[in-house]
Design a protein around this motif. Structure first.
Motif, PDB file in Angstrom:
ATOM      1  N   GLU A   1       0.827  -1.208   0.000  1.00 43.86           N
ATOM      2  CA  GLU A   1       0.000   0.000   0.000  1.00 43.86           C
ATOM      3  C   GLU A   1       0.863   1.261   0.000  1.00 43.86           C
ATOM      4  N   LEU A   2       1.971   1.242   0.730  1.00 49.25           N
ATOM      5  CA  LEU A   2       2.925   2.347   0.698  1.00 49.25           C
ATOM      6  C   LEU A   2       3.438   2.572  -0.729  1.00 49.25           C
ATOM      7  N   THR A   3       3.774   1.487  -1.406  1.00 47.64           N
ATOM      8  CA  THR A   3       4.299   1.576  -2.771  1.00 47.64           C
ATOM      9  C   THR A   3       3.251   2.115  -3.733  1.00 47.64           C
ATOM     10  N   VAL A   4       2.035   1.569  -3.668  1.00 54.83           N
ATOM     11  CA  VAL A   4       0.975   1.966  -4.600  1.00 54.83           C
ATOM     12  C   VAL A   4       0.654   3.450  -4.456  1.00 54.83           C
ATOM     13  N   ILE A   5       0.445   3.920  -3.235  1.00 58.80           N
ATOM     14  CA  ILE A   5       0.056   5.322  -3.037  1.00 58.80           C
ATOM     15  C   ILE A   5       1.220   6.259  -3.341  1.00 58.80           C
ATOM     16  N   SER A   6       2.431   5.897  -2.942  1.00 53.59           N
ATOM     17  CA  SER A   6       3.590   6.745  -3.243  1.00 53.59           C
ATOM     18  C   SER A   6       3.754   6.913  -4.747  1.00 53.59           C
ATOM     19  N   ARG A   7       3.574   5.839  -5.494  1.00 57.85           N
ATOM     20  CA  ARG A   7       3.750   5.913  -6.949  1.00 57.85           C
ATOM     21  C   ARG A   7       2.585   6.635  -7.620  1.00 57.85           C
ATOM     22  N   LEU A   8       1.393   6.532  -7.057  1.00 56.49           N
ATOM     23  CA  LEU A   8       0.273   7.305  -7.601  1.00 56.49           C
ATOM     24  C   LEU A   8       0.504   8.806  -7.404  1.00 56.49           C
ATOM     25  N   ILE A   9       0.982   9.178  -6.227  1.00 58.98           N
ATOM     26  CA  ILE A   9       1.278  10.594  -5.968  1.00 58.98           C
ATOM     27  C   ILE A   9       2.369  11.078  -6.905  1.00 58.98           C
ATOM     28  N   HIS A  10       3.393  10.267  -7.097  1.00 61.58           N
ATOM     29  CA  HIS A  10       4.467  10.649  -8.006  1.00 61.58           C
ATOM     30  C   HIS A  10       3.943  10.746  -9.439  1.00 61.58           C
ATOM     31  N   LYS A  11       3.079   9.831  -9.832  1.00 61.68           N
ATOM     32  CA  LYS A  11       2.526   9.834 -11.188  1.00 61.68           C
ATOM     33  C   LYS A  11       1.721  11.100 -11.466  1.00 61.68           C
TER      34      LYS A  11
END
Length: 612
Positions: free
Chosen positions: A264-274
């Motif tokens: 979940e940390l990975t998914v949300i961090s990458r969505l914010i970066h995207k």
């Protein structure tokens, strides 16, 4: 298979471990008090032990607890304790049977280890049970950080910037709480602490169901709503930078694993970066829900598999596009860091879990965990020497921290009031603030901790309100004195944006169904709503005085505190409680306000029942 038998001596351990179970209902258990200790002892005496601890001699008590400490080194005894606690949780109806079993299993190893190293030391346990003549029971003893012997510079009251001066637009995100098991059409009211999930079943007659975009109840957000928020925030840009103060996972704290937390940390961090991060820097902070068990953040002296290295390493990996190597180094060490935002402005991201009373690891040693506050002093002194301004971000507001941590933080803010230009927090899920005053008179305002509303709709009410006409999710925008010579870097204004979930879930463009691309709209702008020139500390102090004398202004704040929910008026004791909270950037100030208004502890308990 027969259940393991619980010996009388292990009964005490069972009662102690039961203190962990209320984490399901509140994220901020109160600091131990004389009354708490009395109730605790009464529970022990009722647990069929057959004698009064007060009749024990001190040497015998210490002998009993020495044996108990040794007994807990046996895995078999730990199994007996875990089984007994699970049974007690179920029979006392503290939670659903499945939740009881899973939460005890999840917390068992860490909590028993912590108790072995703290509460169950014979002198501490016997001071609690036999009396102060047998030892000392004070896990959260007072302590002080050391300030440099550099004189505090003269204080110059801030002046509003000249018309047309540059401003920085800062996006602020907090408490996203993505629930990967959210399911539209499921029951919004259920027997578990978190609803609107594929395990919640379907709503019965006259019960609410989970909306497609989210539901104001004991429910968190589906991923498509999180992504819709980020898409809309991106369109509302450009942003000069972004503060993001944590709490990524959902509130299913009884069934989380390290693997799930990291995913979940990975998914949300990458969505914010995207959506937001390719061309703008995001400055994250660690929330209390990032770990599992929830709130469990061992200080750096804990090594091996029990440490938080598994979490900090993944954070460093995912946040490397935003943070330089020196910041990543302290992030890996203990979850905090500092870095320059622009010439003349620095951010400090604190790991507020080291001040949190629900972090049981602090029972082992609560004295400036990870030396974080001493490190903060070093950073602030260096910034003062260079003429830098500093913004502090974190998850839990400092006024809700352990007493000594909160006192020391307040002391630091007083010393470096000319350097600290902003403090930004989340955690409570509400739109509010807490004031800082000069320590000598407690009348001159010198700082504000801004507390922003959550993205999630989770309200931690049981049953959740059914009378609300509209339900909302939200995010915050800060306008900060900009990048120019002599800028104060103070907050000049802020806006709160919301998604009206009632309308989004029943869009006019698709009758009976959800809107395809709902829009986030401005709920209010602070200076316009409250008639203020800026949002300096003196403005907030004046606003508090207005709230006292003008009830219409206060009720407007009360309405906006819940992102525009129609929650009924707040009067008398309710109003006093809220005003005390807003004025109390330090925990002991909250206690004092409680005492002066003869609330008998109810004010502190109410303030600590914040969301997480």
């Amino acid at each position: 298979m027969n259940p393991p038998k619980l010996s009388p001596s292990l009964g005490l351990m069972t009662c102690t471990l039961l203190l962990a179970v209320p984490l399901l209902g509140s994220c901020l258990p109160a600091q131990p008090s004389a009354q708490n200790r009395t109730v605790f002892v009464e529970h022990i005496n009722r647990f069929a032990l057959g004698f009064s601890w007060r009749n024990l001699s001190c040497p015998l008590c210490k002998a009993v607890f020495t044996i108990l400490d040794i007994a807990l080194l046996s895995d078999a005894n730990e199994e007996r304790v875990a089984y007994a606690v699970g049974e007690a949780c179920i029979r006392l109806h503290l939670a659903d049977e499945m939740v009881c079993r899973k939460i005890i299993e999840l917390f068992r190893d860490d909590f028993i280890r912590i108790l072995q190293e703290s509460l169950l030391w014979p002198t501490e346990a016997c001071a609690l049970l036999v009396g102060p003549s047998c030892g000392k029971f004070d896990i959260y003893a007072p302590w002080n950080i050391t300030l440099p012997k550099v004189p505090k510079p003269p204080v110059a009251p801030p002046s509003p910037p000249k018309p047309g001066s540059p401003q920085s637009r800062v996006l602020f995100l907090t408490d996203i709480h993505w629930d990967k098991e959210y399911e539209a059409g499921s029951a919004a009211d259920c027997k578990e602490p978190l609803c609107c999930r594929n395990s919640s079943g379907f709503p019965r007659w006259r019960q609410r169901e989970a909306g497609y975009w989210g539901t104001y109840s004991n429910c968190d957000l589906p991923l498509h709503t999180v992504e819709n928020l980020l898409e809309n925030a991106a369109r509302a840009g450009p942003w000069d930078w972004i503060y993001w103060t944590g709490d990524i996972p959902a509130h299913n704290v009884w069934s989380q694993t390290r693997s799930q937390q990291l995913t979940e940390l990975t998914v949300i961090s990458r969505l914010i970066h995207k959506h937001l991060g390719p061309n703008v820097t995001v400055y994250p902070a660690v929330g209390n829900h990032e770990s599992t068990p929830v709130n469990s953040f061992p200080p750096p002296f804990v090594h091996g598999n029990r440490s938080s290295a598994w979490l900090y390493e993944k954070m460093a990996e995912e946040w490397a596009p935003w943070l330089p190597e020196q910041a990543l180094k302290t992030l890996r060490y203990a979850g905090f860091y500092t870095m320059e935002i622009q010439p003349g402005l620095r951010v400090v991201s604190l790991n507020m879990n080291f001040c949190a009373r629900e972090n049981f690891w602090l029972m082992v040693n609560s004295t400036d965990p990870a030396n974080q506050l001493q490190w903060l002093v070093h950073v602030l002194q260096a910034s003062e020497d260079k003429g830098e301004k500093v913004h502090i971000i974190g998850h839990i507001p400092p006024g809700l921290c352990l007493g000594s941590w909160s006192w020391n933080y307040y002391h630091i803010v007083n010393r470096y009031e000319s350097t600290i230009a902003g403090q930004f927090f989340g955690h409570t899920h509400l739109d509010e603030f807490q004031m800082f005053y000069d320590e000598e008179t407690m009348t001159r305002p010198l700082g504000v901790a801004f507390i922003a509303p959550s993205a999630t709709t989770f309200v931690n009410l049981n049953p959740a309100p059914v009378y609300l006409k509209y339900t909302f999710s939200g995010y915050r925008v800060y306008y900060v004195d900009g990048d120019y010579q002599g800028s104060s870097r103070l907050v000049l204004d802020h806006e709160t944006y919301i998604l009206n979930l009632t309308e989004a879930n029943h869009g006019p463009e698709s009758p009976g169904g959800p809107e395809k691309n709902p829009k986030w709209t401005l709920l209010y702008r602070a200076t316009e709503t409250y008639g203020l020139p800026t949002l300096f500390p003196s403005d907030h102090d004046g606003l508090l005085r207005t709230f006292i004398n003008d009830d219409r202004a206060f009720q407007k704040f009360w309405y906006l505190r819940y992102k525009g929910h129609e929650s009924g008026p707040c009067v008398e004791a309710c109003k006093t409680t809220v005003l005390c909270f807003l004025r109390s950037g330090r925990y002991d100030e909250l206690q004092q306000c409680d005492h002066l208004n003869s609330f008998g502890g109810n004010l502190v308990r109410a303030a600590l029942k914040t969301l997480c």
